[in-house]
Design an enzyme around this catalytic site. Structure first.
Site, PDB file in Angstrom:
ATOM      1  N   ASN A  38      -5.715 -12.548   4.238  1.00 38.35           N
ATOM      2  CA  ASN A  38      -6.871 -11.650   4.201  1.00 38.35           C
ATOM      3  C   ASN A  38      -6.547 -10.543   3.209  1.00 38.35           C
ATOM      4  OD1 ASN A  38      -8.928  -9.847   4.674  1.00 38.35           O
ATOM      5  ND2 ASN A  38      -8.329  -9.352   6.788  1.00 38.35           N
ATOM      6  N   TRP A  39      -7.086 -10.684   1.995  1.00 36.26           N
ATOM      7  CA  TRP A  39      -6.724  -9.737   0.931  1.00 36.26           C
ATOM      8  C   TRP A  39      -7.439  -8.391   1.088  1.00 36.26           C
ATOM      9  CZ3 TRP A  39      -6.574 -13.155  -4.194  1.00 36.26           C
ATOM     10  CH2 TRP A  39      -5.641 -14.177  -4.007  1.00 36.26           C
ATOM     11  N   LYS A  40      -8.383  -8.325   2.009  1.00 37.28           N
ATOM     12  CA  LYS A  40      -9.160  -7.083   2.249  1.00 37.28           C
ATOM     13  C   LYS A  40      -9.722  -6.553   0.916  1.00 37.28           C
ATOM     14  CE  LYS A  40      -6.517  -6.336   6.403  1.00 37.28           C
ATOM     15  NZ  LYS A  40      -6.018  -5.442   7.417  1.00 37.28           N
ATOM     16  N   HIS A  69     -13.810  -9.109  12.003  1.00 36.64           N
ATOM     17  CA  HIS A  69     -12.522  -8.424  11.846  1.00 36.64           C
ATOM     18  C   HIS A  69     -12.626  -7.025  12.445  1.00 36.64           C
ATOM     19  CE1 HIS A  69      -9.120  -6.411   9.997  1.00 36.64           C
ATOM     20  NE2 HIS A  69      -8.596  -7.603   9.859  1.00 36.64           N
ATOM     21  N   GLU A 101     -11.708  -4.260  11.451  1.00 41.80           N
ATOM     22  CA  GLU A 101     -12.174  -3.219  10.512  1.00 41.80           C
ATOM     23  C   GLU A 101     -13.697  -3.259  10.375  1.00 41.80           C
ATOM     24  OE1 GLU A 101      -9.483  -4.321   7.361  1.00 41.80           O
ATOM     25  OE2 GLU A 101      -7.826  -3.614   8.614  1.00 41.80           O
ATOM     26  N   GLU A 126      -5.894 -10.485  16.965  1.00 40.05           N
ATOM     27  CA  GLU A 126      -5.317  -9.393  16.184  1.00 40.05           C
ATOM     28  C   GLU A 126      -5.366  -8.109  17.003  1.00 40.05           C
ATOM     29  OE1 GLU A 126      -5.530 -10.371  11.704  1.00 40.05           O
ATOM     30  OE2 GLU A 126      -7.377  -9.357  12.233  1.00 40.05           O
ATOM     31  N   GLY A 133      -1.687  -3.539  10.086  1.00 33.67           N
ATOM     32  CA  GLY A 133      -1.302  -2.634   9.006  1.00 33.67           C
ATOM     33  C   GLY A 133      -0.404  -1.493   9.451  1.00 33.67           C
ATOM     34  N   SER A 140       0.539  -7.250  11.222  1.00 32.87           N
ATOM     35  CA  SER A 140       1.905  -7.021  10.709  1.00 32.87           C
ATOM     36  C   SER A 140       2.790  -8.254  10.784  1.00 32.87           C
ATOM     37  CB  SER A 140       2.561  -5.831  11.430  1.00 32.87           C
ATOM     38  OG  SER A 140       1.809  -4.645  11.204  1.00 32.87           O
ATOM     39  N   GLY A 145      -2.509  -9.880   6.422  1.00 31.55           N
ATOM     40  CA  GLY A 145      -3.068  -8.855   5.543  1.00 31.55           C
ATOM     41  C   GLY A 145      -2.052  -8.472   4.481  1.00 31.55           C
ATOM     42  N   GLY A 146      -1.318  -7.398   4.728  1.00 28.31           N
ATOM     43  CA  GLY A 146      -0.373  -6.839   3.750  1.00 28.31           C
ATOM     44  C   GLY A 146       0.523  -7.875   3.084  1.00 28.31           C
TER      45      GLY A 146
HETATM   46  P1  PGA Z   1      -1.818  -6.864   8.411  1.00 25.06           P
HETATM   47  O1  PGA Z   1      -3.385  -7.211   8.556  1.00 25.06           O
HETATM   48  O2  PGA Z   1      -1.098  -8.187   8.253  1.00 25.06           O
HETATM   49  O3  PGA Z   1      -1.726  -6.026   7.170  1.00 25.06           O
HETATM   50  O4  PGA Z   1      -1.406  -6.144   9.641  1.00 25.06           O
HETATM   51  C1  PGA Z   1      -3.837  -8.330   9.280  1.00 25.06           C
HETATM   52  C2  PGA Z   1      -5.344  -8.356   9.296  1.00 25.06           C
HETATM   53  O5  PGA Z   1      -5.964  -7.289   9.399  1.00 25.06           O
HETATM   54  O6  PGA Z   1      -5.963  -9.435   9.223  1.00 25.06           O
END
Ligand code: PGA
Length: 255
Positions: free
Chosen positions: A10-12, A96, A98, A168, A174, A214, A235-236
């Site tokens: 997930n490159w956001k 998600h 967010e 999640e 994050g 994470s 994500g990251g």
């Molecule tokens: P993260 O994000 O790996 O940076 O914690 C995961 C996500 O939000 O899908």
């Protein structure tokens, strides 16, 4: 194992189109022909077309991070499932945390998107998870149950096996704080139980339940070894080829 592990990036809201193409190319040369693990990259909308061309001919699949539930119309700023399909996307992240927290997405809205995705042969990656306050109040399973059941309302037994669920925990996204393997496996097994009640055991056994929050090469092997953890939504660590490739290798080793 009937479920092939799935690693989704997930490159956001990261990477210009040019940066996305170069990352996608790096991934193609490192893991574009391995078939042990299903790999999906989810760049921002502006990079979908470039990424689609970069992964063309490889086994890497393309996903979006959101979509509208209508096919077309006066919805300024939105994109639809048929538009994503036209770019050869196969997956779409929906609900998600967010989107829920920053853009006010409700379970009802997420549900409409899930149904629209399935109708258009896109596989939804439905995200569920509790906040820190909810975990501390002991309501993790209740929250996850409500988000899962409401998000999947009206999904047929026939299409259920194509679903992907991402657990999640919001407090782990994050933040560098990862759920313990026991915390994660407990919720994953609980979700599998919910899916069994909704769709029956054969379908529930086919649904991939990803962990997200994470996940990194250092903590992935232990998480991916759990019975009901079928991969990761990253994500990251998906923003650099090296760490993402290591995660795919960890998933292959855990298969
Ligand atoms: P993260 O994000 O790996 O940076 O914690 C995961 C996500 O939000 O899908």
């Amino acid at each position: 194992m009937i479920r092939k592990k799935l690693i989704a990036g997930n490159w956001k809201m990261n990477k210009t189109s040019a940066d996305a193409v170069s990352l996608a190319r790096e991934l193609v040369s490192a893991i574009g022909s391995q078939s042990d693990v299903e790999v999906v990259i989810c760049p921002p909308f502006t990079s979908l077309e470039g990424a689609a061309k970069a992964i063309d001919g490889s086994l890497i699949k393309l996903g979006a991070q959101n979509m509208h539930f209508e096919a077309s119309g006066a919805f300024t700023g939105e994109v639809s499932a048929p538009m994503l399909r036209a770019l050869f996307a196969t997956h779409v992240i929906l609900g998600h945390s967010e989107r829920r927290a920053l853009f006010g997405e409700s379970d009802e809205l997420v549900n409409r998107k899930v149904l629209a995705a399935l109708k258009n042969q896109l596989r939804p990656i439905l995200c569920v998870g509790e906040s820190l306050a909810e975990r501390e109040a002991g309501s993790t399973l209740k929250v996850v149950q409500a988000q899962t059941e409401r998000g999947l309302e009206g999904v047929s037994r026939e299409l259920a096996p194509t679903l992907v669920i991402a657990y999640e925990p919001v407090w782990a996204i994050g933040t560098g704080k990862v759920a313990t393997t026991e915390q994660a496996q407990e919720v994953h097994a609980f979700i599998r139980g919910l899916l069994t009640k909704l769709f029956g055991d054969p379908a529930a056994q086919k649904v991939r339940i990803l962990y997200g929050g994470s996940m990194k090469p250092a903590n992935a092997p232990e998480l991916l070894a759990q019975k009901d953890i079928d991969g990761g939504l990253i994500g990251g660590a998906s923003l650099e080829a090296r760490s993402f490739v290591e995660l795919v290798k960890a998933a292959a080793a855990a298969s």
